[in-house]
Design a protein around this motif. Structure first.
Motif, short mmCIF file in Angstrom:
data_model
loop_
_atom_site.label_atom_id
_atom_site.label_comp_id
_atom_site.label_asym_id
_atom_site.label_seq_id
_atom_site.Cartn_x
_atom_site.Cartn_y
_atom_site.Cartn_z
N GLY A 1 0.90 -1.08 -0.02
CA GLY A 1 0.08 -0.02 0.04
C GLY A 1 0.90 1.39 0.06
O GLY A 1 2.11 1.27 -0.02
N ASP A 2 0.29 2.37 -0.02
CA ASP A 2 0.87 3.66 -0.04
C ASP A 2 1.23 3.97 1.11
O ASP A 2 2.49 4.58 1.46
N GLY A 3 0.76 3.46 2.36
CA GLY A 3 1.28 3.39 3.74
C GLY A 3 2.57 2.61 3.69
O GLY A 3 3.49 3.04 4.10
N GLY A 4 2.47 1.43 3.18
CA GLY A 4 3.68 0.36 3.21
C GLY A 4 4.68 1.09 2.38
O GLY A 4 6.05 0.91 2.99
N TYR B 1 1.34 -1.48 -6.52
CA TYR B 1 1.22 -0.11 -5.64
C TYR B 1 -0.29 0.03 -5.16
O TYR B 1 -0.84 0.82 -6.35
N ASN B 2 -0.70 -0.42 -4.29
CA ASN B 2 -2.04 -0.18 -3.92
C ASN B 2 -2.29 1.02 -3.27
O ASN B 2 -2.11 1.32 -1.92
N ASP B 3 -2.50 2.09 -4.08
CA ASP B 3 -2.37 3.33 -3.54
C ASP B 3 -3.86 3.89 -3.38
O ASP B 3 -4.72 4.13 -4.10
N ASN B 4 -4.33 4.00 -2.12
CA ASN B 4 -5.68 4.33 -1.81
C ASN B 4 -5.64 5.87 -0.98
O ASN B 4 -6.55 6.48 -0.27
N ASP B 5 -4.29 6.38 -0.96
CA ASP B 5 -4.06 7.79 -0.14
C ASP B 5 -4.38 7.56 1.15
O ASP B 5 -4.90 8.64 1.73
N MET B 6 -4.51 6.47 1.86
CA MET B 6 -4.37 6.32 3.25
C MET B 6 -3.69 5.44 3.96
O MET B 6 -3.10 4.42 3.40
N SER B 7 -3.22 5.66 5.06
CA SER B 7 -2.34 4.77 5.75
C SER B 7 -3.35 4.29 6.82
O SER B 7 -4.56 4.28 6.48
N ILE B 8 -3.34 4.67 8.16
CA ILE B 8 -4.25 4.29 9.11
C ILE B 8 -4.93 5.45 9.27
O ILE B 8 -6.10 5.83 9.07
MG LIG Z 1 -3.00 2.80 1.84
#
Ligand SMILES: [Mg+2]
Ligand SMILES: Cc1ncc(C[n+]2csc(CCOP(=O)(O)OP(=O)(O)O)c2C)c(N)n1
Ligand SMILES: CC(=O)[C@@H](O)[C@H](O)COP(=O)(O)O
Length: 630
Positions: free
Chosen positions: A154-157, A181-188
């Motif tokens: 993810g984008d957080g990763g 790259y799973n980019d959802n523009d969120m971490s937690i």
């Molecule tokens: Mg994310």
């Protein structure tokens, strides 16, 4: 509310798709309907049981497309963190058991090699997937095997430095490897970082929905939006995308194009965290990890009246009070704002708040740099994640004797997240570091006072506290620092019996010791400090008692109890000592209470252990007063 299982009428496909082989039998035109049913099953199941939620709604189409396009399990899928792998589990023979996930004896919280041949790598801590996938791709090359390898991160990763170490090396080797790259523009929380701003620009430019993507700062990077893959290409990866990560045709097309491409490939997909469930799309932070909720409205049950605070909340309150008085206080979190209790602080003291992303090594040395300039950094970090910054703690903070205060949350067993997240090694790995003061509070007033002690200390200090509610004791309005290295006796024996027993308890285990001590008429010392230990108190108790029992929610090996043994040995005190702590194996998932009972660290277990050591001595009938383990 009717509870649907996948075999309930209305589910026409899900009951027929238990493995990737079943999935690959489905005509592609039916895959979107499968996604609808999977999403519905996730919402209904997670509404009942709780767990990691929003991220899983974001990987439904991705999971379908991956298992449809790749010959799993021969081809390897390595999920990063694994909190978003419930759809992957549903498609690989575990849908019927999804109800048990994170429960004692149930499915593992994350991917786990021992759970399924489809789980290529065990995860839980972030940013490991590309390294593991690179290893698998390198192995295929060494063994001259035809095998595709995919990392999904993810984008957080991607805010974790290990991801770049892996890409740089994989790019150097020219490995046949696909990174999705799973980019959802969120971490937690909202994601942070220059890469995140760059991705926001790309998404906005290409017209993707950008609910969280106000692109901030680094205006000079605007030109990069025309070269979205520049960073990844520099690392030796061919960049592709971004594409819509919920569009099955786009995903299948991309995987067909890339699955046999030579060399490192980087596919950027844009998804929505919480996709398909409006409350979660609107608030992916709140729905990242959930307790039970209404699957229609998303409403959570109200707080029980009179429920106590958590140690985390007490820390957050203390931090805000203290920051208001001390302009030198700064706070750092490696991407755990909510979990560490920093939301209010981040709003009130934004200029003294640093969320550095999932970058624990950087967080620790950032704190060291802040301390060099005379500020008072509080590094709020989970025990298990501090393991990532251990060398930085020694090399950058302790050797330089810098005044960094580590507020270590999730100290001890954390429960449902299991072995990858239990914070049960810190007392062992912290107490051996010179210059470091290590404390563990037995209640919320002690927590505040120990934090105050650490903040006032001229060198590095650590306060570790559990994922638990507090004791409900009175707290001092102003938390005064404690005398360094001094414990306290919290229960005196009434001297009614021999042999005399004294508990030397650390942190949350003081409460457990008090329960067992009532039956044994034992003395209980709240040691407060794991380092420096209260040598005088230990020697006094050794003089007055026949058996000393050390008690800690930490690995027994090298833990606080070992420190007590060292003191006794150094002072030639040949005495019977019983060290109680975690056994030398990893503890799985369940509730914290279940796990404490399982390993004998609840009061009944402690009592049994003491009885065993003192076997043969008379005990009054009340010794059976505590519930026996079933
Ligand atoms: Mg994310
Ligand atoms: C080393 C480490 N630090 C912190 C965490 C806590 N954590 C779990 S998931 C997550 C956010 C991951 O964001 P992303 O990779 O974008 O996945 P998403 O939830 O957005 O699908 C964090 C910080 C962790 N698992 N590992
Ligand atoms: C997957 C992950 O690492 C986090 O979501 C973690 O599960 C949070 O733990 P807490 O629930 O204890 O904050």
């Amino acid at each position: 509310m009717t509870t649907h299982s996948a075999d309930t009428p209305g589910y026409t496909l899900l009951g027929r798709v238990n493995t990737p082989a079943d999935l690959r039998q489905l005509p592609v035109r039916e895959l979107p309907h499968l996604a609808v049913e999977m999403r519905r099953h996730l919402i209904e199941t997670l509404g009942r049981i709780g767990g990691h939620f929003a991220a899983n709604l974001g990987t439904v189409e991705l999971s379908i497309a991956l298992h449809h396009a790749f010959d799993t399990p021969h081809d390897r899928l390595v999920w990063d963190v694994g909190h978003q792998a419930y759809p992957h589990k549903m498609l690989t023979g575990r849908r019927a058991r999804l109800e048990s996930i994170r429960k004692l004896g149930g499915l593992m919280p994350f991917c786990h090699r021992g759970e399924s041949e489809y789980d290529a790598f065990g995860v839980g801590h972030s940013s490991t997937s590309i390294s593991a996938a690179a290893g698998m791709a390198a192995a295929a090359r060494v063994k001259a095997e035809q095998r595709r390898v995919v990392a999904i991160i993810g984008d957080g990763g991607m805010t974790g430095g290990m991801a770049y170490e892996a890409m740089n090396h994989a790019g150097h080797l020219g490995l046949d490897l696909l990174v999705v790259y799973n980019d959802n523009d969120m971490s937690i929380s909202e994601n942070v970082g220059a890469l995140r701003n760059h991705s926001a620009r790309i998404a906005a430019k290409l017209g993707f929905p950008t609910p969280h993507r106000e692109a901030e700062g680094c205006e000079n990077a605007m030109h990069l939006a025309d070269r979205p893959g520049a960073l990844f290409e520099t690392l030796g990866f061919a960049y592709h995308g971004p594409i819509d990560g919920h569009d099955l045709d786009a995903l299948l097309g991309a995987f067909e194009q890339l699955k046999d491409a030579k060399g490192p490939q980087f596919l950027h997909i844009i998804t929505t965290k919480g996709k398909g469930f409006e409350p979660a799309e609107g608030d992916p932070i709140k729905y990242h990890g959930v307790t039970q909720f209404d699957p229609v409205t998303g409403a959570f049950p109200g707080k029980k009246p009179g429920s106590k605070q958590t140690y985390t909340q007490v820390f957050g309150d203390w931090l805000c009070e203290t920051a208001a008085r001390d302009p030198k206080l700064v706070a750092i979190t490696p991407a755990m704002r909510e979990g560490s209790g920093l939301v209010e602080y981040s709003q009130k003291f934004a200029e003294r708040y640093f969320d550095c992303g999932i970058a624990e090594q950087h967080a620790v040395t950032l704190a060291a740099g802040l301390a060099c300039e005379g500020l008072k950094p509080v590094c709020a970090i989970y025990s298990t994640f501090l393991q990532r910054g251990y060398d930085q703690l020694i090399h950058d903070v302790a050797i330089q004797n810098l005044p960094v205060l580590f507020a270590i949350d999730r100290g001890g067993l954390v429960g449902a997240d299991g072995a990858t997240h239990h914070g049960v090694f810190d007392l062992s790995f912290l107490r051996c570091i010179p210059n470091l003061v290590v404390m563990a509070p037995s209640d919320e007033n002690e927590l505040r006072r120990q934090l105050a002690t650490g903040l006032a200390h001229a060198g590095p200090s650590a306060v570790r506290y559990p994922r638990a509610t507090v004791q409900g004791v009175e707290v001092d309005v102003i938390a005064k620092p404690l005398p360094l290295g001094k414990g306290r006796v919290v229960r005196e024996t009434h001297g009614r019996r021999r042999p005399r027993v004294a508990f030397l308890a650390f942190g949350a285990m003081v409460q457990t010791a008090l329960e067992a001590a009532e039956i044994l008429d034992a003395t209980v010392a709240d040691m407060r400090f794991v380092k420096p230990l209260d040598v005088e108190l230990i020697l006094d108790l050794a003089q007055e008692n026949d058996l000393l029992v050390t008690l800690e929610e930490n690995a027994r090996l090298g833990g606080a109890g070992s420190g007590v043994n060292e003191v006794l040995a150094a002072h030639h005190q040949p005495l019977s000592v019983l060290n109680l702590g975690l056994p030398d194996h990893f503890v799985e998932h369940g509730t914290r209470e279940e796990l404490l009972a399982q390993i004998g660290l609840d009061a009944a277990g402690v009592l049994r252990a003491v009885q065993k050591r003192l076997r043969g001595k008379e005990f009054d009938a009340r010794e059976s007063a505590l519930p026996r383990q079933a």
